[in-house]
Scaffold this motif. Structure first.
Motif, PDB file in Angstrom:
ATOM      1  N   GLY A   1      22.266 -18.076 -48.943  1.00  0.00           N
ATOM      2  CA  GLY A   1      22.305 -16.957 -49.866  1.00  0.00           C
ATOM      3  C   GLY A   1      21.500 -15.795 -49.318  1.00  0.00           C
ATOM      4  N   SER A   2      21.004 -14.964 -50.222  1.00  0.00           N
ATOM      5  CA  SER A   2      20.195 -13.817 -49.819  1.00  0.00           C
ATOM      6  C   SER A   2      19.102 -13.602 -50.851  1.00  0.00           C
TER       7      SER A   2
ATOM      8  N   ALA B   1      14.650 -13.274 -50.723  1.00  0.00           N
ATOM      9  CA  ALA B   1      13.391 -13.374 -49.982  1.00  0.00           C
ATOM     10  C   ALA B   1      12.672 -14.667 -50.323  1.00  0.00           C
ATOM     11  N   GLY B   2      12.118 -15.309 -49.313  1.00  0.00           N
ATOM     12  CA  GLY B   2      11.418 -16.570 -49.502  1.00  0.00           C
ATOM     13  C   GLY B   2      12.309 -17.767 -49.274  1.00  0.00           C
ATOM     14  N   PHE B   3      13.561 -17.665 -49.676  1.00  0.00           N
ATOM     15  CA  PHE B   3      14.502 -18.770 -49.524  1.00  0.00           C
ATOM     16  C   PHE B   3      15.416 -18.574 -48.322  1.00  0.00           C
ATOM     17  N   PHE B   4      15.994 -17.374 -48.210  1.00  0.00           N
ATOM     18  CA  PHE B   4      16.856 -17.064 -47.074  1.00  0.00           C
ATOM     19  C   PHE B   4      17.045 -15.559 -46.999  1.00  0.00           C
ATOM     20  N   ALA B   5      16.583 -14.971 -45.907  1.00  0.00           N
ATOM     21  CA  ALA B   5      16.721 -13.526 -45.699  1.00  0.00           C
ATOM     22  C   ALA B   5      16.426 -13.200 -44.239  1.00  0.00           C
ATOM     23  N   PRO B   6      17.171 -12.281 -43.647  1.00  0.00           N
ATOM     24  CA  PRO B   6      16.861 -11.866 -42.273  1.00  0.00           C
ATOM     25  C   PRO B   6      15.620 -10.989 -42.251  1.00  0.00           C
TER      26      PRO B   6
ATOM     27  N   GLY C   1      36.117 -25.621 -44.794  1.00  0.00           N
ATOM     28  CA  GLY C   1      35.587 -25.977 -43.485  1.00  0.00           C
ATOM     29  C   GLY C   1      34.959 -24.832 -42.725  1.00  0.00           C
ATOM     30  N   GLN C   2      34.674 -23.720 -43.423  1.00  0.00           N
ATOM     31  CA  GLN C   2      34.056 -22.585 -42.746  1.00  0.00           C
ATOM     32  C   GLN C   2      32.579 -22.847 -42.442  1.00  0.00           C
ATOM     33  N   PHE C   3      31.972 -23.742 -43.209  1.00  0.00           N
ATOM     34  CA  PHE C   3      30.583 -24.137 -42.982  1.00  0.00           C
ATOM     35  C   PHE C   3      30.522 -25.640 -42.762  1.00  0.00           C
ATOM     36  N   ASP C   4      29.534 -26.068 -41.994  1.00  0.00           N
ATOM     37  CA  ASP C   4      29.258 -27.490 -41.850  1.00  0.00           C
ATOM     38  C   ASP C   4      28.374 -27.981 -42.988  1.00  0.00           C
ATOM     39  N   ILE C   5      27.619 -27.055 -43.565  1.00  0.00           N
ATOM     40  CA  ILE C   5      26.676 -27.397 -44.629  1.00  0.00           C
ATOM     41  C   ILE C   5      26.319 -26.141 -45.404  1.00  0.00           C
ATOM     42  N   LEU C   6      26.085 -26.299 -46.684  1.00  0.00           N
ATOM     43  CA  LEU C   6      25.538 -25.222 -47.507  1.00  0.00           C
ATOM     44  C   LEU C   6      24.061 -25.481 -47.742  1.00  0.00           C
ATOM     45  N   LEU C   7      23.242 -24.506 -47.404  1.00  0.00           N
ATOM     46  CA  LEU C   7      21.816 -24.512 -47.731  1.00  0.00           C
ATOM     47  C   LEU C   7      21.552 -23.232 -48.514  1.00  0.00           C
ATOM     48  N   SER C   8      22.318 -23.075 -49.589  1.00  0.00           N
ATOM     49  CA  SER C   8      22.299 -21.819 -50.344  1.00  0.00           C
ATOM     50  C   SER C   8      21.890 -22.038 -51.797  1.00  0.00           C
TER      51      SER C   8
END
Length: 347
Positions: free
Chosen positions: A50-51, A53-58, A103-110
């Motif tokens: 996802g997007s 801060a703290g969890f997942f962000a560039p 099948g676009q992802f191997d895993i979701l970590l979102s």
């Protein structure tokens, strides 16, 4: 133990079957599933995130950072012994589940919530819960509301594609109150719906709302109500049908938890290499028998801890008290400290 030997089933036949079964058991760890085959051929793990801060962000350099991101890097270490052989793609709540199915992802970590319908209807398998959350409600302080049951007749913004829509409907049905739902698809405008007055309140995972409130220029004008309307166990999600891939995900996560249980960190892991504790020797690959038995690099856990850290380090680095996020671990503490984080034994 029940005696299931039938008449006419000779000792020799029994031994032959037992030997055959033992052969299958011994061979199983060496068999890679289709997902792992594709990953190794591609040379990178595709992860949907996802997007937030703290969890997942560039970061400023475009490198992904965050709590869930670190588990993606740990998985790349298990598979490739390289934390950078992973590709993170931001996927919205509406897109992420269909993308995994396709099948676009191997895993979701979102920050996917583990639910029974997602397991049965969507054919998703879930790894260990890595973050325990619950749905909350964020309101303007000027509304004068102190608890969710006082929101009778309110207009509430919900994020489409999440479990929040059903949870808020269940809450109001249970309390006998009414509300108007406004479904918001664009995560970027979710908070704006509240600040602009389009809705009276927002409902989403409590941690997500806490982060959104903290990012506002005037956070003291908003209140996160104390109730939690649901259980939101957030876990890695993979497509069903590849047990080998699922187990690699499982034990990658468990390695970070078990390390914290042992007191092993990225800073002191090398000092544990001389431990005489047989469990620690197997865990770190000093005794290679465990890794050899399961078909993984005997030092996969050591490599994860050395390069990414244990569960506590991952939490504190991205979400803990020393960060801008400032979360208390609460339910996300080890089971030995009153939390729910627990690893099965590495044996």
């Amino acid at each position: 133990m029940l005696n299931t030997v039938k008449r006419g089933f000779t000792c020799g036949a029994g031994l032959a079957v037992a030997a055959l079964a033992a052969g299958f058991i011994a061979a199983a760890p060496a068999q890679a599933g289709l997902t792992l085959d594709k990953i190794k051929e591609r040379g990178v793990i595709k992860v949907g995130v996802g997007s937030q801060a703290g969890f997942f962000a560039p970061d400023a350099n475009g490198r992904w950072q965050g709590f869930f991101v670190d588990f993606g890097r740990a998985l790349a270490i298990t598979v490739f012994n390289d934390p950078d052989k992973v590709e993170f793609t931001n996927s919205s709540p509406q897109q992420r589940l269909p993308a995994l199915q396709a099948g676009q992802f191997d895993i979701l970590l979102s920050a996917v919530t583990q639910t029974i319908t997602r397991a049965f209807k969507l054919n998703f398998h879930f790894g260990p819960v890595v973050f325990y959350d619950g749905q909350g409600i964020l309101v303007k302080k000027s509304l004068g509301v102190n608890k969710a049951s006082e929101l009778d007749g309110a207009t509430i913004g919900v994020q489409s594609g999440t479990t929040g829509e059903q949870n808020i409907a269940d809450f109001f049905k249970k309390t006998g109150k009414t509300y108007k739902s406004v479904v918001i698809e664009d995560t970027a405008t979710f908070t704006q719906a509240l600040t602009s007055g389009r809705v009276d309140a927002l409902t989403q995972d409590g941690t997500d709302l806490g982060l959104r409130r903290a990012a506002l220029p005037n956070p003291d004008e908003y209140v996160l109500l104390p109730e939690r309307l649901s259980k939101e166990p957030l876990a890695p999600a993979v497509l069903g049908g590849d047990d080998r891939w699922l187990e690699i995900v499982n034990w990658t996560v468990y390695a970070t938890i078990q390390a914290e249980e042992f007191g092993i960190t990225s800073q002191n892991v090398d000092t544990f290499l001389t431990s005489e504790d047989p469990a620690i020797k197997r865990f770190l690959g000093v005794d290679p028998s465990l890794g050899q038995a399961i078909g993984l690099d005997p030092k996969f856990a050591y490599n994860i801890i050395k390069k990414v850290g244990n569960y506590g380090e991952i939490f504190e680095r991205n979400l803990g008290k020393s960060t801008k996020i400032g979360f208390d671990r609460g339910l996300n503490n080890l089971w030995t400290k009153g939390g729910l984080i627990y690893s099965p034994p590495f044996r």
